[in-house]
Scaffold this motif. Structure first.
Motif, PDB file in Angstrom:
ATOM      1  N   GLU A  24       0.846  -1.189   0.000  1.00  0.00           N
ATOM      2  CA  GLU A  24       0.000   0.000   0.000  1.00  0.00           C
ATOM      3  C   GLU A  24       0.888   1.248   0.000  1.00  0.00           C
ATOM      4  O   GLU A  24       1.716   1.427   0.893  1.00  0.00           O
ATOM      5  N   ILE A  25       0.703   2.092  -1.019  1.00  0.00           N
ATOM      6  CA  ILE A  25       1.520   3.284  -1.244  1.00  0.00           C
ATOM      7  C   ILE A  25       0.634   4.508  -1.060  1.00  0.00           C
ATOM      8  O   ILE A  25      -0.502   4.534  -1.540  1.00  0.00           O
ATOM      9  N   GLN A  26       1.182   5.531  -0.406  1.00  0.00           N
ATOM     10  CA  GLN A  26       0.401   6.747  -0.214  1.00  0.00           C
ATOM     11  C   GLN A  26       1.335   7.934  -0.074  1.00  0.00           C
ATOM     12  O   GLN A  26       2.402   7.834   0.516  1.00  0.00           O
ATOM     13  N   GLY A  27       0.922   9.087  -0.637  1.00  0.00           N
ATOM     14  CA  GLY A  27       1.675  10.313  -0.422  1.00  0.00           C
ATOM     15  C   GLY A  27       1.538  11.307  -1.545  1.00  0.00           C
ATOM     16  O   GLY A  27       0.804  11.097  -2.513  1.00  0.00           O
ATOM     17  N   THR A  28       2.264  12.403  -1.404  1.00  0.00           N
ATOM     18  CA  THR A  28       2.279  13.467  -2.401  1.00  0.00           C
ATOM     19  C   THR A  28       3.437  13.238  -3.348  1.00  0.00           C
ATOM     20  O   THR A  28       4.568  13.041  -2.923  1.00  0.00           O
ATOM     21  N   SER A  29       3.139  13.283  -4.627  1.00  0.00           N
ATOM     22  CA  SER A  29       4.156  13.127  -5.663  1.00  0.00           C
ATOM     23  C   SER A  29       4.351  14.467  -6.348  1.00  0.00           C
ATOM     24  O   SER A  29       3.399  15.055  -6.856  1.00  0.00           O
ATOM     25  N   ARG A  30       5.574  14.948  -6.347  1.00  0.00           N
ATOM     26  CA  ARG A  30       5.919  16.180  -7.051  1.00  0.00           C
ATOM     27  C   ARG A  30       6.161  15.772  -8.505  1.00  0.00           C
ATOM     28  O   ARG A  30       7.276  15.428  -8.884  1.00  0.00           O
ATOM     29  N   GLN A  31       5.099  15.799  -9.274  1.00  0.00           N
ATOM     30  CA  GLN A  31       5.077  15.125 -10.562  1.00  0.00           C
ATOM     31  C   GLN A  31       6.010  15.695 -11.618  1.00  0.00           C
ATOM     32  O   GLN A  31       6.278  15.040 -12.611  1.00  0.00           O
ATOM     33  N   HIS A  32       6.552  16.884 -11.425  1.00  0.00           N
ATOM     34  CA  HIS A  32       7.458  17.440 -12.423  1.00  0.00           C
ATOM     35  C   HIS A  32       8.926  17.117 -12.099  1.00  0.00           C
ATOM     36  O   HIS A  32       9.824  17.529 -12.824  1.00  0.00           O
ATOM     37  N   GLU A  33       9.149  16.374 -11.024  1.00  0.00           N
ATOM     38  CA  GLU A  33      10.499  15.934 -10.671  1.00  0.00           C
ATOM     39  C   GLU A  33      10.699  14.512 -11.194  1.00  0.00           C
ATOM     40  O   GLU A  33       9.774  13.717 -11.209  1.00  0.00           O
ATOM     41  N   ASN A  34      11.921  14.199 -11.593  1.00  0.00           N
ATOM     42  CA  ASN A  34      12.189  12.862 -12.125  1.00  0.00           C
ATOM     43  C   ASN A  34      12.111  11.789 -11.044  1.00  0.00           C
ATOM     44  O   ASN A  34      11.646  10.686 -11.295  1.00  0.00           O
ATOM     45  N   LEU A  35      12.557  12.097  -9.826  1.00  0.00           N
ATOM     46  CA  LEU A  35      12.496  11.153  -8.712  1.00  0.00           C
ATOM     47  C   LEU A  35      11.435  11.637  -7.725  1.00  0.00           C
ATOM     48  O   LEU A  35      11.494  12.768  -7.261  1.00  0.00           O
ATOM     49  N   ARG A  36      10.471  10.754  -7.410  1.00  0.00           N
ATOM     50  CA  ARG A  36       9.415  11.093  -6.477  1.00  0.00           C
ATOM     51  C   ARG A  36       9.362  10.026  -5.396  1.00  0.00           C
ATOM     52  O   ARG A  36       9.235   8.842  -5.701  1.00  0.00           O
ATOM     53  N   GLU A  37       9.461  10.437  -4.141  1.00  0.00           N
ATOM     54  CA  GLU A  37       9.458   9.490  -3.023  1.00  0.00           C
ATOM     55  C   GLU A  37       8.124   9.542  -2.296  1.00  0.00           C
ATOM     56  O   GLU A  37       7.649  10.606  -1.924  1.00  0.00           O
ATOM     57  N   LEU A  38       7.535   8.363  -2.098  1.00  0.00           N
ATOM     58  CA  LEU A  38       6.276   8.238  -1.369  1.00  0.00           C
ATOM     59  C   LEU A  38       6.432   7.188  -0.277  1.00  0.00           C
ATOM     60  O   LEU A  38       7.417   6.443  -0.265  1.00  0.00           O
ATOM     61  N   SER A  39       5.453   7.091   0.581  1.00  0.00           N
ATOM     62  CA  SER A  39       5.502   6.155   1.707  1.00  0.00           C
ATOM     63  C   SER A  39       4.876   4.813   1.362  1.00  0.00           C
ATOM     64  O   SER A  39       3.862   4.757   0.677  1.00  0.00           O
ATOM     65  N   VAL A  40       5.489   3.751   1.879  1.00  0.00           N
ATOM     66  CA  VAL A  40       4.844   2.442   1.922  1.00  0.00           C
ATOM     67  C   VAL A  40       4.221   2.378   3.310  1.00  0.00           C
ATOM     68  O   VAL A  40       4.929   2.420   4.321  1.00  0.00           O
ATOM     69  N   VAL A  41       2.896   2.334   3.359  1.00  0.00           N
ATOM     70  CA  VAL A  41       2.201   2.430   4.642  1.00  0.00           C
ATOM     71  C   VAL A  41       1.686   1.092   5.152  1.00  0.00           C
ATOM     72  O   VAL A  41       1.128   1.022   6.244  1.00  0.00           O
ATOM     73  N   GLY A  42       1.880   0.037   4.378  1.00  0.00           N
ATOM     74  CA  GLY A  42       1.435  -1.274   4.827  1.00  0.00           C
ATOM     75  C   GLY A  42       1.440  -2.274   3.699  1.00  0.00           C
ATOM     76  O   GLY A  42       1.945  -2.003   2.607  1.00  0.00           O
ATOM     77  N   GLY A  43       0.871  -3.422   3.992  1.00  0.00           N
ATOM     78  CA  GLY A  43       0.797  -4.468   2.987  1.00  0.00           C
ATOM     79  C   GLY A  43       0.044  -5.654   3.524  1.00  0.00           C
ATOM     80  O   GLY A  43      -0.378  -5.681   4.685  1.00  0.00           O
ATOM     81  N   THR A  44      -0.130  -6.648   2.658  1.00  0.00           N
ATOM     82  CA  THR A  44      -0.795  -7.883   3.058  1.00  0.00           C
ATOM     83  C   THR A  44       0.040  -9.064   2.589  1.00  0.00           C
ATOM     84  O   THR A  44       0.969  -8.907   1.789  1.00  0.00           O
ATOM     85  N   GLY A  45      -0.328 -10.251   3.059  1.00  0.00           N
ATOM     86  CA  GLY A  45       0.388 -11.460   2.640  1.00  0.00           C
ATOM     87  C   GLY A  45       1.845 -11.399   3.051  1.00  0.00           C
ATOM     88  O   GLY A  45       2.171 -11.136   4.210  1.00  0.00           O
ATOM     89  N   ARG A  46       2.723 -11.595   2.110  1.00  0.00           N
ATOM     90  CA  ARG A  46       4.165 -11.593   2.387  1.00  0.00           C
ATOM     91  C   ARG A  46       4.640 -10.243   2.934  1.00  0.00           C
ATOM     92  O   ARG A  46       5.671 -10.157   3.587  1.00  0.00           O
ATOM     93  N   PHE A  47       3.886  -9.184   2.658  1.00  0.00           N
ATOM     94  CA  PHE A  47       4.282  -7.832   3.071  1.00  0.00           C
ATOM     95  C   PHE A  47       3.454  -7.314   4.245  1.00  0.00           C
ATOM     96  O   PHE A  47       3.391  -6.110   4.483  1.00  0.00           O
ATOM     97  N   ARG A  48       2.858  -8.211   5.012  1.00  0.00           N
ATOM     98  CA  ARG A  48       2.070  -7.806   6.174  1.00  0.00           C
ATOM     99  C   ARG A  48       2.936  -6.979   7.124  1.00  0.00           C
ATOM    100  O   ARG A  48       4.070  -7.325   7.406  1.00  0.00           O
ATOM    101  N   PHE A  49       2.416  -5.850   7.565  1.00  0.00           N
ATOM    102  CA  PHE A  49       3.088  -4.909   8.475  1.00  0.00           C
ATOM    103  C   PHE A  49       4.284  -4.205   7.839  1.00  0.00           C
ATOM    104  O   PHE A  49       5.116  -3.632   8.536  1.00  0.00           O
ATOM    105  N   ALA A  50       4.400  -4.242   6.522  1.00  0.00           N
ATOM    106  CA  ALA A  50       5.530  -3.584   5.850  1.00  0.00           C
ATOM    107  C   ALA A  50       5.475  -2.076   6.059  1.00  0.00           C
ATOM    108  O   ALA A  50       4.405  -1.476   6.127  1.00  0.00           O
ATOM    109  N   ARG A  51       6.640  -1.478   6.148  1.00  0.00           N
ATOM    110  CA  ARG A  51       6.809  -0.030   6.211  1.00  0.00           C
ATOM    111  C   ARG A  51       8.022   0.302   5.367  1.00  0.00           C
ATOM    112  O   ARG A  51       8.936  -0.496   5.233  1.00  0.00           O
ATOM    113  N   GLY A  52       8.041   1.496   4.810  1.00  0.00           N
ATOM    114  CA  GLY A  52       9.201   1.894   4.033  1.00  0.00           C
ATOM    115  C   GLY A  52       8.888   3.045   3.107  1.00  0.00           C
ATOM    116  O   GLY A  52       8.006   3.864   3.390  1.00  0.00           O
TER     117      GLY A  52
END
Length: 177
Positions: free
Chosen positions: A122-150
């Motif tokens: 699950e990805i969430q955040g603000t993307s500065r769309q005119h920049e080549n690199l955009r960093e967003l948050s990984v706020v969770g996941g399911t299955g193999r990625f349960r409780f993932a953060r990053g």
């Protein structure tokens, strides 16, 4: 002469030390880096991202405040559009800044390959769309990625304006328990 403590205090103290040791030894998250590619097509019969609503009497575009897009982009192993598809990025993109520079992204990466089958990120955040690199948050996941953060870095590696087609590298840095 060393001070002596009553036996219950010694037991409590040793128990606390043991719990701290267990947390330090076994409570460390696992960090991993995954790299995939998102195939984004904004025009034509095979479009994977489309505007679904916007402000009346305005052009619905990535630069128009208030425009909301639905996304279902293939996720592949390499940058080639014919590469093995391992899932899809499904969600919503909303142009959230008056000048159109930022979009808010809510995205689920839904895996369908054998290694990550039935798992999501699950990805969430603000993307500065005119920049080549955009960093967003990984706020969770399911299955193999349960409780993932990053975090995830979106990097546009190619863009064809005539077809409104992008290939975006997804570099995902995760910590899982």
């Amino acid at each position: 002469m060393a001070p002596t403590f009553p036996k219950p205090i010694k037991i409590i103290f040793l128990s606390i030390l043991l719990l701290i040791k267990i947390k330090i030894t076994y409570g460390q998250p696992n960090q991993s880096i995954l790299v995939f590619y998102m195939q984004d097509v904004g025009k034509g019969p095979n479009a994977t991202v489309l505007p679904i609503i916007g402000i009346k009497d305005k052009v619905w575009s990535y630069n128009t405040f208030g425009t909301i897009f639905a996304v279902d982009d293939p996720i592949t192993l390499t940058s080639s559009p014919t590469s093995t598809q391992i899932g899809s990025a499904q969600g919503i993109i909303t142009v959230t800044s008056q000048d159109g520079a930022n979009v808010n992204i809510i995205l689920s990466i839904v895996f369908n390959n054998a290694q990550y089958s039935r798992s999501t990120l699950e990805i969430q955040g603000t993307s500065r769309q005119h920049e080549n690199l955009r960093e967003l948050s990984v706020v969770g996941g399911t299955g193999r990625f349960r409780f993932a953060r990053g975090f995830i870095v979106f990097e546009t590696i190619s863009y064809d304006a005539s077809n409104n087609q992008s290939i975006i590298r997804l570099t995902i840095t995760l910590e899982t328990p």
